[in-house]
Design a protein around this motif. Structure first.
Motif, PDB file in Angstrom:
ATOM      1  N   HIS A 198      34.579  37.687  45.291  1.00  0.00           N
ATOM      2  CA  HIS A 198      34.759  38.836  45.847  1.00  0.00           C
ATOM      3  C   HIS A 198      35.275  39.933  45.897  1.00  0.00           C
ATOM      4  N   SER A 200      36.210  42.807  46.538  1.00  0.00           N
ATOM      5  CA  SER A 200      36.881  43.403  47.601  1.00  0.00           C
ATOM      6  C   SER A 200      38.526  43.602  46.705  1.00  0.00           C
ATOM      7  N   ASP A 201      38.846  42.604  45.936  1.00  0.00           N
ATOM      8  CA  ASP A 201      40.159  42.352  45.588  1.00  0.00           C
ATOM      9  C   ASP A 201      40.059  43.717  44.318  1.00  0.00           C
ATOM     10  N   GLY A 204      37.082  47.301  45.975  1.00  0.00           N
ATOM     11  CA  GLY A 204      36.856  47.818  47.090  1.00  0.00           C
ATOM     12  C   GLY A 204      36.168  47.430  47.912  1.00  0.00           C
ATOM     13  N   GLU A 205      34.774  46.993  47.774  1.00  0.00           N
ATOM     14  CA  GLU A 205      33.320  46.633  47.888  1.00  0.00           C
ATOM     15  C   GLU A 205      33.594  45.547  48.940  1.00  0.00           C
ATOM     16  N   ASP A 206      33.184  45.499  49.962  1.00  0.00           N
ATOM     17  CA  ASP A 206      33.112  44.400  50.789  1.00  0.00           C
ATOM     18  C   ASP A 206      31.826  44.074  50.198  1.00  0.00           C
ATOM     19  N   SER A 207      31.924  42.998  49.312  1.00  0.00           N
ATOM     20  CA  SER A 207      30.888  42.046  48.694  1.00  0.00           C
ATOM     21  C   SER A 207      31.294  41.186  47.958  1.00  0.00           C
ATOM     22  N   THR A 208      30.348  40.169  47.871  1.00  0.00           N
ATOM     23  CA  THR A 208      30.285  39.029  46.372  1.00  0.00           C
ATOM     24  C   THR A 208      29.721  39.472  45.533  1.00  0.00           C
TER      25      THR A 208
END
Length: 291
Positions: A198, A200-201, A204-208
Motif C-alpha cells: 500500500h 499511502s504510507d 500518500g497515494e491511495d494505490s497498491t
C-alpha cells in the motif's frame, strides 16, 4: 532469561532473538547516575531507555538536550586542539571503560569513519578573541558481527582538551545469531514476487503496488537489525536479509529495503529508500559545530 547485569547476557541464556528490555524510569535514572559518576561528571550525554549510550530524549529535562545547554554555557573547554593524532586511541579507551553502557568489548574492532574539527572562540568577548578548533568529533563505523553489519550502531565521541565529553550511539554485546539460515535469499526473493504494498504510507497515494520479478534483482546483504517490538517495547536484534525492491521506472520513488528474518522467514520491516537516505544523512550533532 536475563542476568542481573541488564546489558550482559550469559551464553546459556541466549535465545533468538536477543531482547533488551526497556528500563523503568527509576532504574534508568539510577543507572544514568552511575554512568555519570564513573565518568566523573565529564559527560553531558545520557543513556537511552535501554541503558545504552545510544541516543534518546527520555532523560532530557524539559525535552532539552543537556549537551546543548553545555554548549551555550560556560562549561565549554576553550583550549585549542591542533594535534588530533592521539584522539582515536583516547576515545577507544573511554568506550571500553564504559563497555557496560557502550557495548564495546574489543577496541580492535572499532573502525574510525570520520574525524572532524569543531571550532569555537578563544578568549571570547575580549579584544584578542580568535577562533580555533576546541573539540574534535570522532565517528566509528557500525558494529560488524560475522561480516554482517549491525545497523544503526555508529558511535560518535566528542573530545576536548580535558578528554571525552559526550558519547552518542552504542554497540550490542553477546546477542544471539541463528545457527542456521532457514530461509536462503533466493527463496526469499522468489517469495516476494507478487507482494502488494500500500503506497499511502510511503507516497500518500491511495494505490497498491505489486512487486514484480524485475524489481528484485540485486543480491541481498545479511544484516543484524535492532528493532523495537511494538507490543512489549523490548529492543530485539534480528538477523535478516536486506532485500532491495527497486522501482526503477518511478522517478519520484526509488523503492524499499525489505528486512526478512533468516530463521523465521517473516518480514521484519519495510523501509523506503528515501527514509534510509534521510537517516544516513542526518546526524545527532551537526558535522561542524561552532561554540
Amino acid at each position: 532469561m536475563f542476568s542481573c547485569d541488564l546489558l550482559t547476557i550469559s551464553d546459556e541464556a541466549l535465545e533468538y532473538p536477543t531482547k533488551y528490555p526497556q528500563l523503568e524510569i527509576g532504574e534508568l535514572e539510577s543507572l544514568n547516575a552511575e554512568y555519570q559518576s564513573v565518568n566523573n561528571g565529564r559527560l553531558c550525554s545520557t543513556l537511552n531507555e535501554y541503558g545504552f549510550t545510544g541516543f534518546s530524549e527520555i532523560l532530557f529535562e524539559n525535552g532539552e538536550n543537556p549537551c546543548e545547554r553545555t554548549n551555550r554555557g560556560d562549561d565549554v573547554v576553550r583550549v585549542e586542539m591542533d594535534n588530533p593524532d592521539t584522539l582515536a586511541s583516547a576515545a577507544k579507551k573511554i568506550l571500553l571503560k564504559n563497555s557496560k553502557y557502550t557495548g564495546v568489548q574489543d577496541t580492535n574492532k572499532l573502525v574510525l569513519n570520520e574525524l572532524l574539527p569543531q571550532p569555537g572562540c578563544i578568549n571570547c568577548g575580549r579584544p584578542d578573541e580568535y577562533s580555533a578548533n576546541i573539540e574534535w568529533k570522532l565517528t566509528f563505523k557500525n558494529q560488524v558481527i560475522d561480516s554482517a553489519e549491525v545497523l544503526g550502531t555508529e558511535i560518535t565521541v566528542f573530545v576536548d582538551a580535558e578528554g571525552v565529553n559526550r558519547i552518542w550511539g552504542n554497540w550490542y554485546p553477546d546477542f544471539k545469531i541463528p545457527d542456521f539460515v532457514n530461509f536462503g535469499y533466493l527463496d526469499v526473493m522468489q517469495g516476494m514476487v507478487g507482494w502488494k504494498i500500500h503506497m499511502s504510507d510511503y507516497t500518500g497515494e491511495d494505490s497498491t503496488y505489486t512487486v514484480q520479478e524485475e524489481d528484485i534483482t540485486e543480491i541481498p546483504e545479511k544484516v543484524h537489525l535492532p528493532i523495537v517490538d511494538e507490543n512489549s517495547n523490548d529492543l530485539e536484534i534480528r538477523t535478516c536479509w536486506a532485500v532491495p525492491i527497486l522501482k526503477s521506472k518511478d522517478e519520484n520513488f526509488s523503492g524499499w529495503i525489505a528486512y526478512i528474518d533468516i530463521e523465521e522467514g517473516f518480514l521484519v520491516d519495510l523501509v523506503s529508500m528515501q527514509e534510509i537516505a534521510l537517516k544516513e544523512n542526518s546526524q545527532i550533532d551537526h558535522k561542524i559545530v561552532t561554540f
